[in-house]
Design an enzyme around this catalytic site. Structure first.
Site, mmCIF file in Angstrom:
data_model
loop_
_atom_site.group_PDB
_atom_site.id
_atom_site.type_symbol
_atom_site.label_atom_id
_atom_site.label_comp_id
_atom_site.label_asym_id
_atom_site.label_seq_id
_atom_site.Cartn_x
_atom_site.Cartn_y
_atom_site.Cartn_z
ATOM 1 N N HIS A 14 44.635 42.895 67.521
ATOM 2 C CA HIS A 14 46.015 42.449 67.744
ATOM 3 C C HIS A 14 46.068 41.100 68.453
ATOM 4 O O HIS A 14 45.100 40.664 69.088
ATOM 5 C CB HIS A 14 46.767 43.492 68.568
ATOM 6 C CG HIS A 14 46.147 43.717 69.923
ATOM 7 N ND1 HIS A 14 46.355 42.873 70.989
ATOM 8 C CD2 HIS A 14 45.310 44.693 70.361
ATOM 9 C CE1 HIS A 14 45.679 43.318 72.032
ATOM 10 N NE2 HIS A 14 45.037 44.416 71.679
ATOM 11 N N GLU A 99 44.171 52.570 70.607
ATOM 12 C CA GLU A 99 43.161 52.141 71.570
ATOM 13 C C GLU A 99 42.704 53.330 72.404
ATOM 14 O O GLU A 99 43.380 54.357 72.490
ATOM 15 C CB GLU A 99 43.745 51.033 72.455
ATOM 16 C CG GLU A 99 42.789 50.455 73.486
ATOM 17 C CD GLU A 99 41.539 49.797 72.911
ATOM 18 O OE1 GLU A 99 40.729 50.508 72.263
ATOM 19 O OE2 GLU A 99 41.339 48.594 73.136
#
Length: 195
Positions: A14, A99
């Site tokens: 990201h 994550e």
């Protein structure tokens, strides 16, 4: 299974968040992209769109983590490919690309605890072990690789360390924000090319 299937894929961490700038562990805390991160996602999309020339399709679908910093990055990339290359790619969200859960360390500075977690397998209070992260990440990528075509995975930095373990590569390597990587198996090894 803790090894990634020997099929090519693309990976994109990201774009930048305010916590990235401060060096804080984000984990499952859903921190949004900052302005730099949005610009990085757009640039990554432009870089990837340029690969779709001469009827070339380096990848044909996108699979993203559900956390907003990854999902927004994936959307921006998809939109740039559509705008510049005229190709609308399917985008799907995969929970197991989230994550790692850093437990009580989320929001803390990345420090010795982080390196001990990776290199010594130290457990994190209320968190996920590096071994568990690796198993989850590899399973999610293998599921994506099991479908037809070549995927672009959009996810996270620590998660990519787990994937590196699944490729028998050194794991404690920092991955830059929004820099596309092509992962290519070759002769029982993995080659990673940053674009």
């Amino acid at each position: 299974m803790t090894q990634i299937l020997p099929k090519p894929f693309w990976y994109l961490r990201h774009g930048e968040t305010d916590w990235n700038v401060k060096g804080l562990a984000q984990g499952r805390t859903d921190i949004p992209l900052n302005e730099t991160g949005i610009a990085q996602a757009v640039r990554a999309g432009q870089t990837l769109a340029a690969l779709f020339q001469n009827n070339d399709r380096p990848f044909d679908h996108i699979i993203s983590s559900p956390l907003s910093r990854a999902a927004v990055t994936a959307i921006r990339v998809r939109d740039e490919i559509d705008r510049l290359a005229g190709i609308t790619l399917p985008l799907r969200i995969e929970e197991d690309l989230s994550e790692v859960c850093f437990g009580i360390h989320e929001g803390e500075l990345m420090s010795d605890w982080y390196h001990d977690w990776i290199e010594a397998g130290t457990s994190l209070e209320n968190g996920e072990s590096f071994k568990t992260l690796t198993q989850r990440a590899v399973a999610a990528v293998n599921q994506g690789l099991g479908s037809e075509g070549t995927p672009l995975f959009v996810a996270h930095g620590a998660l990519f360390r787990g994937l590196r373990a699944g490729m028998n590569l050194s794991v404690n390597e920092r991955l830059a924000n929004a820099v596309p990587i092509k992962a290519q198996p070759k002769n029982n090894n993995w080659l990673l090319h940053m674009i």
